[in-house]
Design a protein around this motif. Structure first.
Motif, short mmCIF file in Angstrom:
data_model
loop_
_atom_site.label_atom_id
_atom_site.label_comp_id
_atom_site.label_asym_id
_atom_site.label_seq_id
_atom_site.Cartn_x
_atom_site.Cartn_y
_atom_site.Cartn_z
N ARG A 102 5.48 -11.92 28.09
CA ARG A 102 6.68 -13.39 27.83
C ARG A 102 5.69 -14.55 28.22
NH1 ARG A 102 7.80 -17.17 24.72
NH2 ARG A 102 10.20 -18.62 26.06
N LEU A 103 5.24 -14.32 29.99
CA LEU A 103 4.99 -15.08 31.04
C LEU A 103 3.72 -16.02 30.63
CD1 LEU A 103 6.48 -13.08 34.42
CD2 LEU A 103 6.82 -15.34 33.77
N ALA A 104 2.76 -14.27 30.18
CA ALA A 104 1.70 -15.16 29.39
C ALA A 104 1.68 -16.10 28.42
CB ALA A 104 0.81 -14.24 28.94
N GLN A 105 2.48 -16.20 27.67
CA GLN A 105 3.05 -16.72 26.25
C GLN A 105 3.49 -18.22 27.47
OE1 GLN A 105 6.02 -14.86 24.10
NE2 GLN A 105 4.64 -14.80 22.49
N ILE A 106 3.94 -18.30 28.33
CA ILE A 106 4.33 -20.24 28.54
C ILE A 106 4.20 -20.11 29.58
CG2 ILE A 106 7.17 -18.78 27.89
CD1 ILE A 106 8.15 -18.74 31.13
N ALA A 107 2.77 -19.26 30.54
CA ALA A 107 2.03 -20.00 31.01
C ALA A 107 1.64 -21.82 31.17
CB ALA A 107 1.07 -19.16 31.37
N ARG A 108 1.48 -21.78 32.34
CA ARG A 108 0.94 -23.62 31.63
C ARG A 108 -1.15 -23.77 31.17
NH1 ARG A 108 5.34 -25.82 36.18
NH2 ARG A 108 7.21 -26.16 34.39
N PRO A 109 -0.88 -24.73 31.10
CA PRO A 109 -2.59 -24.78 30.44
C PRO A 109 -2.65 -24.89 31.95
CG PRO A 109 -1.80 -26.60 29.22
CD PRO A 109 -0.55 -26.43 30.08
N GLY A 110 -3.98 -24.49 32.30
CA GLY A 110 -4.92 -24.44 33.93
C GLY A 110 -4.52 -23.44 34.63
N GLU A 111 -3.05 -22.69 34.14
CA GLU A 111 -2.99 -21.74 35.19
C GLU A 111 -3.51 -20.10 34.81
OE1 GLU A 111 2.06 -22.35 35.95
OE2 GLU A 111 1.63 -21.90 34.60
N TYR A 112 -3.30 -19.43 35.60
CA TYR A 112 -3.97 -17.97 35.41
C TYR A 112 -2.93 -17.48 34.94
CZ TYR A 112 -8.18 -19.23 37.93
OH TYR A 112 -9.66 -20.19 38.44
N ILE A 113 -3.64 -16.43 34.15
CA ILE A 113 -3.04 -15.28 33.97
C ILE A 113 -3.65 -13.94 33.97
CG2 ILE A 113 -1.06 -16.59 32.32
CD1 ILE A 113 -3.08 -15.70 29.98
N GLN A 114 -3.76 -12.93 33.51
CA GLN A 114 -4.25 -12.02 33.58
C GLN A 114 -4.81 -10.88 32.20
OE1 GLN A 114 -3.15 -8.39 36.25
NE2 GLN A 114 -5.11 -8.61 37.21
N LYS A 115 -5.60 -11.27 31.85
CA LYS A 115 -6.32 -10.50 30.73
C LYS A 115 -7.39 -8.94 30.59
CE LYS A 115 -5.15 -12.79 26.63
NZ LYS A 115 -5.70 -13.58 25.68
N ASP A 116 -6.37 -8.15 30.00
CA ASP A 116 -7.47 -7.34 30.15
C ASP A 116 -8.32 -7.23 31.69
OD1 ASP A 116 -7.36 -6.77 27.59
OD2 ASP A 116 -8.74 -8.25 27.15
N GLY A 117 -7.07 -6.94 32.40
CA GLY A 117 -8.12 -6.43 33.66
C GLY A 117 -8.79 -7.69 34.67
N LYS A 118 -8.40 -9.06 34.14
CA LYS A 118 -9.43 -9.88 34.74
C LYS A 118 -8.62 -11.26 34.31
CE LYS A 118 -13.66 -8.09 32.95
NZ LYS A 118 -15.03 -8.52 32.03
N TRP A 119 -9.11 -12.25 35.40
CA TRP A 119 -7.93 -13.60 35.66
C TRP A 119 -8.73 -14.80 34.46
CZ3 TRP A 119 -3.74 -13.37 37.92
CH2 TRP A 119 -3.07 -12.58 38.36
N VAL A 120 -8.00 -15.12 33.29
CA VAL A 120 -7.95 -16.54 33.12
C VAL A 120 -7.67 -17.47 33.40
CG1 VAL A 120 -9.94 -14.52 31.35
CG2 VAL A 120 -7.17 -15.70 30.90
N LYS A 121 -7.92 -18.40 33.25
CA LYS A 121 -7.47 -19.90 32.96
C LYS A 121 -6.59 -20.37 31.71
CE LYS A 121 -8.59 -23.12 36.43
NZ LYS A 121 -8.84 -24.67 36.56
N LYS A 122 -5.45 -20.40 31.37
CA LYS A 122 -4.55 -20.70 30.12
C LYS A 122 -5.13 -22.43 29.59
CE LYS A 122 -0.75 -20.58 27.29
NZ LYS A 122 0.29 -20.24 26.44
#
Length: 122
Positions: A102-122
């Protein structure tokens, strides 16, 4: 199973507001007070939402103040997750994982989320 996931998502949105204890108000207050600091740290790219439902440092950057905010937030999140897990008879990891999604879904553009063990900017 689908019903439980829907309920968990709704329950996780409520977060600390679900804990019926003397500590509940303290947890809600602390979490609300940290929001501006968390937003700033996310904007600066210092922290992001990891895949386990907790805040984490992106690229190992840290300051004593940021470290304190992250540790305090994660401790309160763990308390909330544990309460929901007990109430729903699931593991804390299940609750935390649902919250991470849920936190990944609501993350703002430019914020980092972890996907498959790697940090990506949303």
């Amino acid at each position: 199973m689908k019903k439980m996931l829907v309920f968990l998502s709704a329950a996780l949105m409520a977060g600390a507001f679900l804990i019926p204890s003397a500590n509940a108000q303290d947890i809600r207050t602390r979490m609300k007070q940290r929001i501006p600091q968390i937003i700033e740290l996310k904007k600066a790219g210092v922290i992001g939402e990891d895949s386990k439902g907790y805040l984490a440092f992106v690229g190992g950057k840290s300051t004593p103040q940021a470290d304190a905010v992250v540790k305090a937030e994660n401790a309160d999140r763990k308390t909330v997750y544990a309460y929901i897990a007990k109430k729903e008879n699931v593991s804390v990891e299940v609750v935390a994982s649902q919250r991470a999604a849920r936190l990944a879904q609501i993350a703002r553009p430019g914020e980092y989320i972890q996907k498959d063990g790697k940090w990506v900017k949303k």
